[in-house]
Design a protein around this motif. Structure first.
Motif, PDB file in Angstrom:
ATOM      1  N   CYS A  43      57.304  35.782-105.925  1.00 26.85           N
ATOM      2  CA  CYS A  43      58.570  35.898-105.205  1.00 26.85           C
ATOM      3  C   CYS A  43      58.792  37.346-104.762  1.00 26.85           C
ATOM      4  N   HIS A  45      61.464  38.878-104.383  1.00 24.89           N
ATOM      5  CA  HIS A  45      62.606  39.498-105.068  1.00 24.89           C
ATOM      6  C   HIS A  45      62.155  40.238-106.315  1.00 24.89           C
ATOM      7  N   GLY A  46      61.552  39.509-107.252  1.00 28.33           N
ATOM      8  CA  GLY A  46      61.163  40.143-108.509  1.00 28.33           C
ATOM      9  C   GLY A  46      59.860  39.626-109.082  1.00 28.33           C
ATOM     10  N   GLY A  47      59.052  38.979-108.237  1.00 28.81           N
ATOM     11  CA  GLY A  47      57.736  38.545-108.689  1.00 28.81           C
ATOM     12  C   GLY A  47      57.712  37.211-109.400  1.00 28.81           C
ATOM     13  N   GLY A  48      58.783  36.430-109.308  1.00 31.17           N
ATOM     14  CA  GLY A  48      58.831  35.128-109.968  1.00 31.17           C
ATOM     15  C   GLY A  48      57.718  34.195-109.514  1.00 31.17           C
ATOM     16  N   CYS A  66      62.815  29.797-106.071  1.00 29.60           N
ATOM     17  CA  CYS A  66      62.234  30.577-107.157  1.00 29.60           C
ATOM     18  C   CYS A  66      62.953  30.247-108.474  1.00 29.60           C
ATOM     19  N   MET A  68      63.374  32.035-110.993  1.00 23.89           N
ATOM     20  CA  MET A  68      63.988  33.193-111.651  1.00 23.89           C
ATOM     21  C   MET A  68      65.453  33.399-111.238  1.00 23.89           C
ATOM     22  N   HIS A  69      65.709  33.552-109.931  1.00 24.78           N
ATOM     23  CA  HIS A  69      67.079  33.838-109.480  1.00 24.78           C
ATOM     24  C   HIS A  69      67.461  33.035-108.241  1.00 24.78           C
ATOM     25  N   ASN A  70      66.719  31.976-107.999  1.00 15.78           N
ATOM     26  CA  ASN A  70      67.072  30.983-106.961  1.00 15.78           C
ATOM     27  C   ASN A  70      66.949  31.447-105.516  1.00 15.78           C
ATOM     28  N   TRP A  71      66.191  32.463-105.237  1.00 18.10           N
ATOM     29  CA  TRP A  71      65.886  32.739-103.836  1.00 18.10           C
ATOM     30  C   TRP A  71      65.090  31.555-103.296  1.00 18.10           C
TER      31      TRP A  71
END
Ligand code: FES
Length: 113
Positions: A43, A45-48, A66, A68-71
């Motif tokens: 991802c 955003h943060g590599g999810g 994703c 992790m944080h739903n992107w």
């Protein structure tokens, strides 16, 4: 371009993703039923791990959310669909099924790595 036979199509359940490392690149392969798609499994955003995300349709585009944080990432373009103000994207790879085997195309340089 190098075409790599990855796995039997039956090994990836419908509307799920699976992770594979090809030439040092983590790739998420998704089974959409009528076709398979492959994107970078990271991802923006943060590599999810996008291979673990949920497939859904947003505004006519097929996306993966994703875990992790739903992107949401459009799995055809690799662009971030939500949040809509993001310009980040992930790499996409051509994927096909030949004789029941999922085949992914990657750069020759990566395939040799
Ligand atoms: S790491 Fe994917 S949304 Fe944050």
């Amino acid at each position: 371009m190098k075409y790599i036979r990855v796995t039997e199509a039956a090994n990836i359940p419908l509307r799920e993703g699976r992770r594979v490392n090809l030439g040092g690149v983590d790739i998420a392969i998704f089974n959409l039923g009528e076709r398979f798609v492959a994107i970078e499994n990271r991802c923006p955003h943060g590599g999810g791990p996008l291979a673990d995300g949920i497939i859904s349709n947003v505004g006519g585009a097929t996306t993966v959310t994703c875990p992790m944080h739903n992107w949401r990432i459009c799995i055809d373009s690799g662009n971030v669909a939500k949040p809509s103000d993001q310009r980040a994207c992930v790499r996409t790879f051509a994927a096909t099924v030949e004789e029941g085997i999922v085949v992914v195309a990657i750069d020759e340089e990566r395939a040799a790595a």
